[in-house]
Structures are given as C-alpha cells and as structure tokens.
Scaffold this active site. Structure first.
Site, PDB file in Angstrom:
ATOM      1  N   GLU A 113      16.334 -18.492  -8.189  1.00  0.00           N
ATOM      2  CA  GLU A 113      15.806 -16.910  -8.729  1.00  0.00           C
ATOM      3  C   GLU A 113      15.455 -17.168  -9.968  1.00  0.00           C
ATOM      4  O   GLU A 113      14.300 -16.395 -10.181  1.00  0.00           O
ATOM      5  CB  GLU A 113      17.223 -16.280  -8.679  1.00  0.00           C
ATOM      6  CG  GLU A 113      17.058 -15.108  -9.085  1.00  0.00           C
ATOM      7  CD  GLU A 113      15.820 -14.260  -8.439  1.00  0.00           C
ATOM      8  OE1 GLU A 113      15.307 -14.583  -7.122  1.00  0.00           O
ATOM      9  OE2 GLU A 113      15.599 -13.078  -8.814  1.00  0.00           O
ATOM     10  N   LYS A 132      11.568 -15.862 -10.937  1.00  0.00           N
ATOM     11  CA  LYS A 132      11.458 -14.773 -11.923  1.00  0.00           C
ATOM     12  C   LYS A 132      10.182 -15.104 -12.793  1.00  0.00           C
ATOM     13  O   LYS A 132       9.201 -14.194 -13.320  1.00  0.00           O
ATOM     14  CB  LYS A 132      12.579 -14.183 -12.524  1.00  0.00           C
ATOM     15  CG  LYS A 132      13.576 -13.305 -11.954  1.00  0.00           C
ATOM     16  CD  LYS A 132      13.332 -11.842 -11.854  1.00  0.00           C
ATOM     17  CE  LYS A 132      12.431 -11.727 -10.505  1.00  0.00           C
ATOM     18  NZ  LYS A 132      13.315 -11.774  -9.248  1.00  0.00           N
ATOM     19  N   LYS A 181       5.742  -4.667  -4.560  1.00  0.00           N
ATOM     20  CA  LYS A 181       7.062  -4.533  -4.437  1.00  0.00           C
ATOM     21  C   LYS A 181       7.774  -4.594  -2.948  1.00  0.00           C
ATOM     22  O   LYS A 181       8.647  -5.263  -2.752  1.00  0.00           O
ATOM     23  CB  LYS A 181       7.581  -3.227  -4.970  1.00  0.00           C
ATOM     24  CG  LYS A 181       9.153  -3.182  -4.989  1.00  0.00           C
ATOM     25  CD  LYS A 181       9.760  -3.859  -6.279  1.00  0.00           C
ATOM     26  CE  LYS A 181      11.148  -3.428  -6.135  1.00  0.00           C
ATOM     27  NZ  LYS A 181      11.863  -4.777  -6.804  1.00  0.00           N
ATOM     28  N   HIS A 236      14.594 -38.135  -7.331  1.00  0.00           N
ATOM     29  CA  HIS A 236      14.076 -38.711  -6.265  1.00  0.00           C
ATOM     30  C   HIS A 236      12.589 -38.382  -6.072  1.00  0.00           C
ATOM     31  O   HIS A 236      11.968 -38.297  -4.955  1.00  0.00           O
ATOM     32  CB  HIS A 236      14.856 -37.886  -4.886  1.00  0.00           C
ATOM     33  CG  HIS A 236      16.264 -38.427  -5.059  1.00  0.00           C
ATOM     34  ND1 HIS A 236      16.612 -39.658  -4.922  1.00  0.00           N
ATOM     35  CD2 HIS A 236      17.509 -37.864  -5.316  1.00  0.00           C
ATOM     36  CE1 HIS A 236      18.005 -40.008  -4.953  1.00  0.00           C
ATOM     37  NE2 HIS A 236      18.386 -38.666  -5.315  1.00  0.00           N
ATOM     38  N   ARG A 254       3.770  -0.566  -4.758  1.00  0.00           N
ATOM     39  CA  ARG A 254       3.571  -1.045  -3.566  1.00  0.00           C
ATOM     40  C   ARG A 254       2.114  -1.835  -3.342  1.00  0.00           C
ATOM     41  O   ARG A 254       1.778  -2.509  -2.443  1.00  0.00           O
ATOM     42  CB  ARG A 254       3.421   0.216  -2.412  1.00  0.00           C
ATOM     43  CG  ARG A 254       4.752   1.100  -2.547  1.00  0.00           C
ATOM     44  CD  ARG A 254       4.338   1.960  -1.442  1.00  0.00           C
ATOM     45  NE  ARG A 254       4.693   1.697  -0.243  1.00  0.00           N
ATOM     46  CZ  ARG A 254       5.774   1.440   0.692  1.00  0.00           C
ATOM     47  NH1 ARG A 254       6.836   1.657   0.194  1.00  0.00           N
ATOM     48  NH2 ARG A 254       5.714   1.123   1.823  1.00  0.00           N
ATOM     49  N   TRP A 265      -2.606  -2.891  -1.680  1.00  0.00           N
ATOM     50  CA  TRP A 265      -2.600  -4.251  -1.778  1.00  0.00           C
ATOM     51  C   TRP A 265      -3.525  -4.935  -0.640  1.00  0.00           C
ATOM     52  O   TRP A 265      -3.061  -4.633   0.463  1.00  0.00           O
ATOM     53  CB  TRP A 265      -1.065  -4.431  -1.712  1.00  0.00           C
ATOM     54  CG  TRP A 265      -0.656  -5.920  -1.951  1.00  0.00           C
ATOM     55  CD1 TRP A 265      -0.297  -6.386  -3.295  1.00  0.00           C
ATOM     56  CD2 TRP A 265      -0.626  -7.076  -0.928  1.00  0.00           C
ATOM     57  NE1 TRP A 265      -0.219  -7.835  -2.984  1.00  0.00           N
ATOM     58  CE2 TRP A 265      -0.361  -8.386  -1.788  1.00  0.00           C
ATOM     59  CE3 TRP A 265      -0.914  -7.063   0.413  1.00  0.00           C
ATOM     60  CZ2 TRP A 265      -0.230  -9.444  -1.109  1.00  0.00           C
ATOM     61  CZ3 TRP A 265      -0.577  -8.503   1.128  1.00  0.00           C
ATOM     62  CH2 TRP A 265      -0.290  -9.637   0.200  1.00  0.00           C
ATOM     63  N   ASN A 283      -1.562   2.328   6.119  1.00  0.00           N
ATOM     64  CA  ASN A 283      -0.938   1.003   5.387  1.00  0.00           C
ATOM     65  C   ASN A 283      -0.491   0.309   6.346  1.00  0.00           C
ATOM     66  O   ASN A 283       0.093   0.738   7.407  1.00  0.00           O
ATOM     67  CB  ASN A 283       0.082   1.511   4.624  1.00  0.00           C
ATOM     68  CG  ASN A 283       1.251   0.521   4.233  1.00  0.00           C
ATOM     69  OD1 ASN A 283       0.845  -0.665   4.114  1.00  0.00           O
ATOM     70  ND2 ASN A 283       2.524   0.924   3.857  1.00  0.00           N
ATOM     71  N   GLY A 284      -0.728  -1.144   6.482  1.00  0.00           N
ATOM     72  CA  GLY A 284      -0.210  -1.993   7.550  1.00  0.00           C
ATOM     73  C   GLY A 284      -1.339  -2.773   7.961  1.00  0.00           C
ATOM     74  O   GLY A 284      -2.328  -3.196   7.195  1.00  0.00           O
ATOM     75  N   GLU A 326       6.583 -15.237 -10.990  1.00  0.00           N
ATOM     76  CA  GLU A 326       6.090 -14.045 -10.687  1.00  0.00           C
ATOM     77  C   GLU A 326       5.691 -13.159 -11.628  1.00  0.00           C
ATOM     78  O   GLU A 326       4.497 -12.423 -11.446  1.00  0.00           O
ATOM     79  CB  GLU A 326       6.812 -13.198  -9.574  1.00  0.00           C
ATOM     80  CG  GLU A 326       7.997 -12.801  -9.992  1.00  0.00           C
ATOM     81  CD  GLU A 326       8.868 -11.947  -8.993  1.00  0.00           C
ATOM     82  OE1 GLU A 326       9.887 -11.843  -9.007  1.00  0.00           O
ATOM     83  OE2 GLU A 326       8.327 -11.516  -8.009  1.00  0.00           O
ATOM     84  N   CYS A 369       0.864  -1.368   0.105  1.00  0.00           N
ATOM     85  CA  CYS A 369       0.040  -0.049   0.009  1.00  0.00           C
ATOM     86  C   CYS A 369       0.792   1.110  -0.100  1.00  0.00           C
ATOM     87  O   CYS A 369       1.950   1.144   0.490  1.00  0.00           O
ATOM     88  CB  CYS A 369      -1.036   0.115   1.041  1.00  0.00           C
ATOM     89  SG  CYS A 369      -2.003  -1.262   1.359  1.00  0.00           S
TER      90      CYS A 369
HETATM   91  O1  M6R Z   1      12.678  -5.568  -0.177  1.00  0.00           O
HETATM   92  P1  M6R Z   1      13.136  -7.036  -0.107  1.00  0.00           P
HETATM   93  O2  M6R Z   1      14.504  -7.399  -0.862  1.00  0.00           O
HETATM   94  O3  M6R Z   1      13.412  -7.309   1.305  1.00  0.00           O
HETATM   95  O4  M6R Z   1      11.995  -7.876  -0.799  1.00  0.00           O
HETATM   96  C1  M6R Z   1      12.013  -9.468  -0.383  1.00  0.00           C
HETATM   97  C2  M6R Z   1      11.217  -9.900  -1.324  1.00  0.00           C
HETATM   98  O5  M6R Z   1       9.823  -9.629  -1.253  1.00  0.00           O
HETATM   99  C3  M6R Z   1      11.330  -9.649  -3.056  1.00  0.00           C
HETATM  100  O6  M6R Z   1      12.708 -10.132  -3.302  1.00  0.00           O
HETATM  101  C4  M6R Z   1      10.506 -10.563  -3.720  1.00  0.00           C
HETATM  102  O7  M6R Z   1      10.655 -11.737  -3.812  1.00  0.00           O
HETATM  103  C5  M6R Z   1      10.842 -10.016  -5.072  1.00  0.00           C
HETATM  104  N1  M6R Z   1       9.387  -9.655  -5.799  1.00  0.00           N
HETATM  105  C6  M6R Z   1      11.320 -10.902  -6.294  1.00  0.00           C
HETATM  106  O8  M6R Z   1      11.299 -10.592  -7.499  1.00  0.00           O
END
Ligand code: M6R
Length: 600
Positions: free
Chosen positions: A477, A481, A595, A500, A27, A73, A99-100, A484, A2
């Site tokens: 990773e 990517k 984000k 396995h 956000r 969000w 926000n929270g 998401e 948010c």
């Molecule tokens: O701001 P941060 O690095 O602490 O965020 C951690 C994760 O939320 C962040 O890396 C998330 O996995 C990304 N969307 C990945 O692309």
C-alpha cells in the site's frame, strides 16, 4: 470515471453545472464541458483541462435554465477539446454527456452511421448521432432515445438534451452511476449526490436499463419499453461540510488527519450498549455458513483485503482467498462448497469488482460489500453491506478508506470468532481505541515525515519498500501511495524475496524504506536492510515500540501486533504526501487517474 451533472429549473444553470463539476472532478479531470439551452439554442463550451479552465471559457452573458455538464477521464480518444463532452449530433439538434464504455460502438457505427461524418474519436458520439438517425424514423425524441438506448451494449450514464425541447433532460443508466436530484421547481442529474448537495438532499435512485424523463417539476422513471415505474425518493445523508477542504491545503492531508475520528466512529457504530461488537445478524450468519471467504477488490481496497485475510483466518479460523477483481473472472479458482464473496470498495462503483459480483450472483453465491457508500451499486447488488463510516473521500489517493476497511474487517473477524465461541485474548474495541490515539500522535508529527520525504524522495526516480508478514501488505500500500501521487517508480516487496532477483536494481543511493512491526520477522527484515545497504541503498527503518533499535529512523508507538497496519500505514501516507509536495505534483488529482474506476 467521468462525472455528469444536469440542471433543469427556473434559475440560470451555469453555476450549478460548474459547481457540480468541481465536486465531481475527482472522477476524471482531463477535459470538461457544459451545454446549456435557451430560446436561442444550444450554448456549448468545452476545454481540454480542468473545470477551472472551463469556468474561464464559459460566456457569463449566456443565460439558460437548463443544461448538462461533464468532466472526463478519457477512454476512447485522447484528452482534447474535440473529444471532450458534451457531444452533438450532425445537425446540432441533440447534445449528450456520457459516462461509461459502449462496447458495440463500432458495430453501431457501421450499421447506422455510414453517412455521418464523426467529429470525435469517442464512443459517446455514436450515441448522439444514432439518436438523430432514429429520430428521423420515429419523429419523437423520447422514442428515438429509448430505441437508441436499447441498442447499446456496455456501461452508460447518459444525459441528453434536444435543442427543440427546453423542458426535458433525457436520462439513461446501465452499470455507470447516475442519480436524479429532486428540488422545489427544479430537478438535477448527477453521477454522485456530492455534486448537487448544495441544491438538494432528495434523490431518486435509477436502476440499470432505466430511462428517466426529467422536467422542471417532475421526473418519471421508465422501463426501456416506456412503462412508468414508481419509486420513492431517499434522503442522501452526507454532510455538505464533509466535502470541503476547510483550512487544509489538500483533501489528502485532511483525510489522513481524519483517520483517528473515523476509527472512533467505527467503534461507536459497531458497538452495543454493553461495549460488545454489534453486527447485522445476517452478516454473522453468512460468515458462519461459509466454508471459505473470497475477498474481491482493487488497488488500495485489495491491499486492505490482504490484511483482512489475516484477521479472518487468525481470529475466526475461516480460510480466505484475496483476489484482484480484474483478474478474477479470467483466473477463477475452484470454489469451495459454501463460498462467501466479500467485496471491498470505497466507492462501491468499481466496475472490475462489479463484474465479479454479477458473475457470482449468476452462480447463486452470497455476497457482502464493505463500502463507504451504502447506496452504491456494489452495496445495492450484494446481499449484505457493511458501512465504513469514513465520510466522503475526495482525494484520488485513498487513505482513510483503507484504514476504515481494515477496522471493519477486524470487527467482522472478531464477530465471527466470538459467534464461533473462540476466546480472543484481547479486547478488540479497546485496542482499536488505542490505535486511534496512536494515529493521532503520528499525524501530529507531520514535520518529521516531511523531512524524511525531502531527504529520501526529492531527487530519486525509484524507491523500494520492504516488509515481511503483515508489514509486507502495508508496504504494498505504501508503494502504491508513493507511485500514484509522486510518480516515483516504487515497489513494495517481501523482504526475503528481494534477493531472488530484484536486488539487482539496488544502486548507490536507491531509497529503501523498511517496515518492522512484527516480532517474528524483526530480525530477518533487519537482515534484508543490511543486504541492501551493502549494495549502496539509502535506508530508512520504521519500526514499532518494543522492537526498535537506535539506528531506526522512526518508531511508532505500541499497538496490538495484529492491528499494526492501521498505525504503520500513517507514516507511509504522510511520506507519499510530502514526496508529492516536494516534487510539485498535484496531490489530490494525480495524472492519469480518477477516483472512481467505473470502466473495466
Ligand atoms: O472504490 P474502490 O475502493 O473500489 O477503488 C479501488 C481502487 O481503484 C482504489 O483503491 C485505487 O487504487 C486508489 N486510487 C488508491 O489510492
């Protein structure tokens, strides 16, 4: 999660709020709203959807010189117009953005709001209704606000306006980020300085459990008991052009391309005049004093931590454990005698990591935050900070922050090794320079990755990435990517582990992307490729110069074997990007995500 913006000044507020919300859309972006206040009262506009839809909804004829806005969000209550912020009290006098997460919202509802009929499913509405109830008792908005905030448990960044006071925005903060921006004849409130950089670069930090009374000409920080606190403003050192897309179609592509200059910037920032590594001596001491490093992180930052563990253990000879932040508190390991906690976080605001930081501070352990945002919560609250120097990362899918985290972890590991007198047989800064050039050659070959993505990912519902050793961390990773932003169900697997159990999922045409950049596992990962091919998988091998074979799909130019993740992740990022494009997905703002994950 948010985003909040507020403005109080002498000009019309709509554009400031809408522009600010656009900058904060990373956000959260499931619904949005603004409320402005003028002599005719509150003007409230809310939509389910993005800021673009809100822009269309806002009545341009309404003029007002103060207001608050929110991009959401969803946590409590599905994305809808009713659940969108701002929320109002029963009489309509008080209007709030938040926000929270208010953890005791059921208790507060049952204790104070039995006679109030709620209009939304949110925890936020409880706050604004409670303010109205307590206002009946205190007959003073600031006091009702303070009393309400004192009752809240959980995380909050709050902006409140009172329809009968055109001169004040009431602000409060706990755990969730919030800043006050200072201007000439106006003041601002924002979750992130990026939202209001067009207006000012001067900001006041707000600490947890503080309240701010924001007027046109001043902003007074107070403790919860109303006692004023003096604090000097600071200048936000963000270049406004860094948060624009320029000619790029997406922030993600821009940020992928920014990786070589970011690596060069890191080299420059962490290099002294004699081309040696330059690091805060206190960080060095903390590393030398510790007998075990505990890396705490989430998502992509966790994946960077897995790579970082290898550097610190292999180069500096210090044992490292890497933990997912959200699990650490429940599964806290037996700690060593002299632990050092290293928090890796692009945003520096991740609530899961922060709750670990709070816990370990209570236990008296030292902490270091590696972050892209030096003034962020994790940075302020840890003992030490190392800055990523990656520039603002806007796309929800992290790219340049990941490689910057790995590069800074290299610096940290090498510095510790050198301080311990360990002789390294390579020049780390020079090797990082080579990595930057290799990254450039990879980002120059976008068409190749676009074709591979079209071939492998246009139709499929699932995909596997396999790797061994260092490559195993990178494929985790890579799969995150892809998941998401393209919504393809993807797994990053240890090559040897597939047989396995998970190999049962391989069918005719299942895409399997294999990464082979490590000499000691080159033979065995290729064996795993044979195994999945024998079961119908459609395979793509990405290898590195020196280990390549004729049938490989793509060969990465040579980099130092320890630093391969910095190069090998680039093709993976581009494959995910083009997969998402081919599938018509919203690359920068994927569904259900935000984000900055500021709720636990
Ligand atoms: O701001 P941060 O690095 O602490 O965020 C951690 C994760 O939320 C962040 O890396 C998330 O996995 C990304 N969307 C990945 O692309």
């Amino acid at each position: 999660m948010c985003g909040i913006v507020g403005y109080i000044g002498y000009n019309d507020t709509k554009e400031v709020l809408l522009n600010g919300l656009e900058k904060l859309e990373y956000r959260g972006y499931d619904s949005a709203g603004i409320a402005t206040l003028n002599k005719d009262g509150i003007n409230l506009f809310k939509v389910k959807g993005r800021i673009a839809a809100l822009r269309e909804r806002v009545d341009n004829n309404v003029q007002a010189t103060m207001g608050i806005g929110h991009t959401r969000w969803a946590t409590h209550g599905a994305p809808s117009e009713d659940n969108a912020h701002p929320h109002q009290s029963a009489s309509g006098r008080f209007t709030i953005v938040h926000n929270g997460v208010i953890e005791n919202f059921y208790e507060l509802r049952d204790a104070y709001l039995n006679d109030v009929s709620l209009k939304s499913e949110t925890d936020t509405e409880i706050i604004v209704q409670l303010i109205e109830v307590l206002h009946q008792k205190y007959n003073d908005t600031a006091e009702a606000f303070r009393q309400t905030v004192a009752l809240l448990k959980g995380s909050y960044a709050i902006g409140l306006i009172d329809a009968e006071d055109q001169d004040t925005i009431f602000v409060a903060k706990n755990k969730s980020p919030l800043l006050v921006g200072l201007g000439e004849d106006f003041n601002l409130v924002a979750s992130d300085a990026m939202a209001t950089l067009k207006e000012t670069d001067r900001y006041l930090e707000i600490h947890d459990k503080e309240i701010v009374i924001v007027n046109r000409d001043y902003a007074e920080i107070q403790k919860l008991d109303g006692v004023a606190i003096e604090r000097e403003p600071y200048i936000a050192e963000i270049d406004a052009t860094d948060i624009e897309k320029g000619t790029y179609p997406h922030f993600m592509l821009k940020e992928i391309d920014e990786q070589p200059p970011v690596i060069r910037k890191i080299i420059q920032e962490y290099q002294d005049d004699h081309d040696n590594i330059k690091l805060d001596p206190e960080v060095r001491k903390a590393m030398l004093d510790s007998d075990r490093v505990y890396i705490i992180a989430a998502g992509t930052s966790y994946h960077a931590g897995l790579v970082g563990k290898q550097f610190i253990e292999k180069l500096a000879n210090v044992p490292v454990e890497v933990h997912i932040a959200s699990e650490f508190s429940y599964n806290m390991p037996l700690l060593s005698e002299k632990p050092l906690f290293v928090f890796i976080s692009q945003s520096g605001e991740t609530a899961d990591s922060r709750s670990v930081l709070v816990r370990i501070k209570e236990l008296g352990h030292p902490s270091l935050t590696i972050t892209n945002v030096p003034g962020s919560t994790l940075s302020r609250e840890a003992n030490y900070t190392l800055h990523l120097h990656a520039g603002p990362e806007i796309a929800v899918a992290s790219t340049k922050a990941y490689t910057a985290q790995i590069a800074v972890l290299v610096i940290l590991a090498v510095d510790t090794a050198q301080a311990k007198g360990i002789n390294l047989e390579f020049d780390p800064l020079q090797e990082l320079g080579i990595v930057a050039s290799v990254m450039e050659s990879l980002t120059d070959q976008k068409e190749t990755f676009e074709k591979i993505a079209a071939d492998f990912f246009t139709e499929t519902r699932n995909a596997f990435y396999i790797g061994r050793g260092m490559d195993y961390f990178v494929v985790q990773e890579a799969s995150l990517k892809l998941k998401e932003i393209s919504y393809i169900q993807a797994e990053g697997f240890a090559g040897g582990e597939l047989k396995h159990g998970t190999i049962a999922l391989i069918e005719e045409g299942t895409p399997v992307i294999a990464l082979s950049t490590q000499k000691n596992v080159n033979y065995s990962i290729r064996g795993n490729v044979q195994e999945v091919e024998a079961r119908g998988a459609k395979t793509c091998i990405i290898s590195i110069e020196g280990l390549e074979q004729d049938t490989d799909t793509f060969v990465i130019p040579h980099v130092h074997e320890l630093l391969t993740p910095l190069a090998s992740v680039v093709p993976m990022q581009l494959l995910a990007y083009y997969a998402a494009l081919h599938r018509d997905c919203d690359v920068d703002k994927p569904r259900n995500l935000a984000k900055s994950v500021t709720v636990e």
